[in-house]
Write a protein that holds these residues in place. Structure first.
Motif, PDB file in Angstrom:
ATOM      1  N   ARG A  55       0.827  -1.184   0.000  1.00 52.84           N
ATOM      2  CA  ARG A  55       0.000   0.000   0.000  1.00 52.84           C
ATOM      3  C   ARG A  55       0.873   1.250   0.000  1.00 52.84           C
ATOM      4  N   PRO A  56       0.431   2.369  -0.660  1.00 54.83           N
ATOM      5  CA  PRO A  56      -0.905   2.600  -1.206  1.00 54.83           C
ATOM      6  C   PRO A  56      -1.102   2.095  -2.638  1.00 54.83           C
ATOM      7  N   ILE A  57      -0.051   1.563  -3.282  1.00 50.54           N
ATOM      8  CA  ILE A  57      -0.184   1.118  -4.664  1.00 50.54           C
ATOM      9  C   ILE A  57      -1.327   0.117  -4.807  1.00 50.54           C
ATOM     10  N   THR A  58      -1.448  -0.810  -3.851  1.00 55.03           N
ATOM     11  CA  THR A  58      -2.447  -1.867  -3.964  1.00 55.03           C
ATOM     12  C   THR A  58      -3.830  -1.449  -3.472  1.00 55.03           C
ATOM     13  N   HIS A  59      -3.996  -0.189  -3.082  1.00 49.08           N
ATOM     14  CA  HIS A  59      -5.360   0.297  -2.834  1.00 49.08           C
ATOM     15  C   HIS A  59      -6.144   0.354  -4.140  1.00 49.08           C
ATOM     16  N   THR A  60      -5.426   0.552  -5.251  1.00 52.32           N
ATOM     17  CA  THR A  60      -6.096   0.720  -6.541  1.00 52.32           C
ATOM     18  C   THR A  60      -5.652  -0.298  -7.579  1.00 52.32           C
ATOM     19  N   ALA A  61      -4.850  -1.276  -7.183  1.00 53.13           N
ATOM     20  CA  ALA A  61      -4.378  -2.271  -8.152  1.00 53.13           C
ATOM     21  C   ALA A  61      -4.067  -3.570  -7.432  1.00 53.13           C
ATOM     22  N   ALA A  62      -4.353  -4.685  -8.079  1.00 52.81           N
ATOM     23  CA  ALA A  62      -3.978  -5.985  -7.519  1.00 52.81           C
ATOM     24  C   ALA A  62      -2.454  -6.084  -7.463  1.00 52.81           C
ATOM     25  N   LYS A  63      -1.924  -6.587  -6.356  1.00 48.91           N
ATOM     26  CA  LYS A  63      -0.465  -6.615  -6.217  1.00 48.91           C
ATOM     27  C   LYS A  63       0.177  -7.487  -7.283  1.00 48.91           C
ATOM     28  N   GLN A  64      -0.520  -8.515  -7.746  1.00 46.57           N
ATOM     29  CA  GLN A  64       0.041  -9.408  -8.761  1.00 46.57           C
ATOM     30  C   GLN A  64       0.136  -8.741 -10.124  1.00 46.57           C
ATOM     31  N   LEU A  65      -0.511  -7.584 -10.290  1.00 45.10           N
ATOM     32  CA  LEU A  65      -0.494  -6.888 -11.577  1.00 45.10           C
ATOM     33  C   LEU A  65       0.426  -5.672 -11.581  1.00 45.10           C
ATOM     34  N   VAL A  66       1.068  -5.389 -10.444  1.00 41.64           N
ATOM     35  CA  VAL A  66       2.058  -4.316 -10.442  1.00 41.64           C
ATOM     36  C   VAL A  66       3.216  -4.754 -11.337  1.00 41.64           C
ATOM     37  N   PRO A  67       3.635  -3.919 -12.290  1.00 44.49           N
ATOM     38  CA  PRO A  67       4.643  -4.366 -13.256  1.00 44.49           C
ATOM     39  C   PRO A  67       6.070  -4.255 -12.757  1.00 44.49           C
ATOM     40  N   VAL A  68       6.900  -5.214 -13.155  1.00 41.76           N
ATOM     41  CA  VAL A  68       8.346  -5.109 -13.041  1.00 41.76           C
ATOM     42  C   VAL A  68       8.908  -5.305 -14.444  1.00 41.76           C
ATOM     43  N   THR A 106      14.435 -29.535  -3.737  1.00 44.38           N
ATOM     44  CA  THR A 106      15.405 -29.086  -4.735  1.00 44.38           C
ATOM     45  C   THR A 106      15.856 -27.687  -4.352  1.00 44.38           C
ATOM     46  N   VAL A 107      17.152 -27.515  -4.154  1.00 44.82           N
ATOM     47  CA  VAL A 107      17.698 -26.193  -3.841  1.00 44.82           C
ATOM     48  C   VAL A 107      17.946 -25.456  -5.148  1.00 44.82           C
ATOM     49  N   VAL A 108      17.297 -24.310  -5.306  1.00 48.93           N
ATOM     50  CA  VAL A 108      17.448 -23.544  -6.539  1.00 48.93           C
ATOM     51  C   VAL A 108      18.606 -22.564  -6.395  1.00 48.93           C
ATOM     52  N   THR A 109      19.347 -22.421  -7.466  1.00 47.17           N
ATOM     53  CA  THR A 109      20.495 -21.508  -7.453  1.00 47.17           C
ATOM     54  C   THR A 109      20.211 -20.234  -8.228  1.00 47.17           C
ATOM     55  N   GLY A 110      19.107 -20.218  -8.979  1.00 47.18           N
ATOM     56  CA  GLY A 110      18.749 -19.019  -9.726  1.00 47.18           C
ATOM     57  C   GLY A 110      18.143 -17.965  -8.821  1.00 47.18           C
ATOM     58  N   TYR A 111      17.818 -16.837  -9.408  1.00 52.30           N
ATOM     59  CA  TYR A 111      17.275 -15.710  -8.654  1.00 52.30           C
ATOM     60  C   TYR A 111      15.802 -15.939  -8.347  1.00 52.30           C
ATOM     61  N   TRP A 112      15.442 -15.743  -7.078  1.00 52.41           N
ATOM     62  CA  TRP A 112      14.043 -15.864  -6.653  1.00 52.41           C
ATOM     63  C   TRP A 112      13.713 -14.715  -5.716  1.00 52.41           C
ATOM     64  N   LYS A 113      12.515 -14.198  -5.834  1.00 52.85           N
ATOM     65  CA  LYS A 113      12.081 -13.138  -4.943  1.00 52.85           C
ATOM     66  C   LYS A 113      10.577 -13.189  -4.750  1.00 52.85           C
ATOM     67  N   ASP A 114      10.167 -13.026  -3.507  1.00 50.69           N
ATOM     68  CA  ASP A 114       8.771 -12.812  -3.151  1.00 50.69           C
ATOM     69  C   ASP A 114       8.567 -11.304  -3.129  1.00 50.69           C
ATOM     70  N   THR A 115       7.802 -10.784  -4.088  1.00 46.55           N
ATOM     71  CA  THR A 115       7.686  -9.330  -4.242  1.00 46.55           C
ATOM     72  C   THR A 115       6.649  -8.764  -3.285  1.00 46.55           C
ATOM     73  N   GLY A 116       6.907  -8.923  -1.993  1.00 41.29           N
ATOM     74  CA  GLY A 116       5.909  -8.525  -1.011  1.00 41.29           C
ATOM     75  C   GLY A 116       5.965  -7.071  -0.605  1.00 41.29           C
ATOM     76  N   ASN A 117       7.053  -6.366  -0.936  1.00 35.86           N
ATOM     77  CA  ASN A 117       7.154  -4.963  -0.555  1.00 35.86           C
ATOM     78  C   ASN A 117       7.899  -4.186  -1.630  1.00 35.86           C
ATOM     79  N   VAL A 118       7.982  -2.875  -1.458  1.00 36.92           N
ATOM     80  CA  VAL A 118       8.566  -2.019  -2.487  1.00 36.92           C
ATOM     81  C   VAL A 118      10.038  -2.337  -2.697  1.00 36.92           C
ATOM     82  N   THR A 119      10.777  -2.583  -1.620  1.00 33.17           N
ATOM     83  CA  THR A 119      12.198  -2.908  -1.749  1.00 33.17           C
ATOM     84  C   THR A 119      12.400  -4.137  -2.615  1.00 33.17           C
ATOM     85  N   ASP A 120      11.597  -5.164  -2.397  1.00 35.10           N
ATOM     86  CA  ASP A 120      11.690  -6.384  -3.206  1.00 35.10           C
ATOM     87  C   ASP A 120      11.297  -6.123  -4.656  1.00 35.10           C
ATOM     88  N   MET A 121      10.273  -5.298  -4.864  1.00 35.59           N
ATOM     89  CA  MET A 121       9.851  -4.967  -6.224  1.00 35.59           C
ATOM     90  C   MET A 121      10.987  -4.326  -7.002  1.00 35.59           C
TER      91      MET A 121
END
Length: 355
Positions: A15-28, A212-227
């Motif tokens: 928030r506040p981005i997700t007050h008006t948009a689904a978080k899964q649709l915020v673009p990266v 399976t341990v993954v070695t590639g890049y993974w991120k949970d985009t739960g906040n602005v810093t992660d985005m």
């Protein structure tokens, strides 16, 4: 093999981005996060997708449609409110039938895709497959403890005292054995039916759970810093191309993509940067790891390591960095004295002022 995408979360940390948009649709990198999940599943051969949706279901449906644009078919599965990942499996029973399936969290990004993981699961066919990665703060994730042979011993959701630094990545693979497990678990202290509890039930009852341990890049985009970090990572793979117009007084350095209808005048852009369709950049500098969406206008400003969403205007404000600027926002320099900051901020906004 079917797929289940969870796209029903409310995005309270965005928030506040997700007050008006689904978080899964915020673009990266100028593409909605959710689309990366769909594309990964389709590339792995999981084209029959069930999508868990909540209060933002209309926006999700409008963006994804029937899935045909991705080469998939999408069935929408409503969830009245977030009740946990195991509950999502529980309410999807009819859709999933007796098929194996991949469950993918719609706000997670895993670079490199999941094709190899899915292929390995199909070949070995354990009862469940989980992806793990080492993290610095395990208490923020589902944590997995393994024995000396690498077998799964214990799973715990967001433990106060983690027994391991191995966190669950938001991609799971299941056979129909998981259906008995989710029926057997009760809501946790958080009031949710945890998928960690269901997988633990499989372990305790002798089912094969393959980590399976993954070695590639993974991120949970739960906040602005992660985005912002995901945006940076995805832009590293950007293919440079100029589809719009760039005048002779401008300079493009490195991986820069200028979309159709965009215009760059008397500006310097240092990639990786993507500038969206019909966006205008004049007398400005745009630095690395920046995505500017469609129909924006940037004049007399500097921008770096940031995401700017559709139709926003940034005018004569000097340097902006590490920022997420929402749709239809306007950022401009005050033209009159006395010097003061004038702010109109929505709920849960965050502003950092240096002078």
């Amino acid at each position: 093999m079917k797929a289940l995408i969870l796209a029903g979360g409310t995005g309270s940390r965005m928030r506040p981005i997700t007050h008006t948009a689904a978080k899964q649709l915020v673009p990266v990198a100028n593409k909605p996060i959710l689309f990366y999940a769909i594309e990964s599943l389709v590339a792995a051969g999981a084209t029959e997708i069930g999508m868990i949706v909540g209060e933002t279901h209309r926006e999700i449906r409008d963006a994804v449609g029937d899935g045909s644009r991705f080469g998939a078919t999408v069935t929408y599965l409503p969830q009245d409110r977030p009740r946990g990942l195991a509950h999502a499996v529980l309410i999807s029973r009819e859709f999933l039938g007796e098929d194996d399936f991949v469950m993918y969290l719609g706000d997670n990004v895993l670079t490199g895709g999941i094709t190899d993981v899915v292929r390995g699961f199909r070949e070995e066919r354990p009862d469940a497959g989980i992806l793990l990665t080492k993290v610095t703060d395990p208490s923020a994730f589902g944590v997995v403890e393994t024995d000396a042979e690498g077998r799964v011993v214990r799973l715990e959701e967001k433990p106060a005292r983690p027994r391991s630094d191995l966190a669950l990545v938001g991609v799971y693979l299941f056979t129909p054995a998981i259906h008995e497990a989710v029926r057997a678990v009760a809501p946790s202290a958080r009031g949710e039916m945890e998928i960690t509890d269901a997988i633990q039930w499989l372990v305790d009852h002798g089912y094969a759970v393959r980590p399976t341990v993954v070695t590639g890049y993974w991120k949970d985009t739960g906040n602005v810093t992660d985005m912002l970090e995901v945006n940076r990572s995805l832009l590293e793979t950007l293919v440079p191309e100029v589809l719009g117009t760039v005048d002779e007084a401008s300079e493009l350095v490195g991986r820069v993509r200028i979309e159709a209808g965009a215009r760059v005048e008397r500006s310097r852009i240092v990639g990786p940067v993507v500038v969206g369709a019909r966006t205008v950049v004049v007398d400005s500098y745009i630095g690395p790891s920046t995505s500017v969406a469609d129909d924006c206008r940037i004049t007399g400003s500097e921008l770096e390591f940031s995401i700017v969403l559709n139709r926003s205007r940034i005018e004569g404000v000097g340097r902006i960095e590490a920022s997420l600027i929402g749709r239809d926002a306007r950022v401009r320099r005050a033209e009159h004295i006395p010097r003061a900051h004038r702010l109109v901020l929505g709920d849960h906004s965050s502003v950092h002022i240096t002078d």
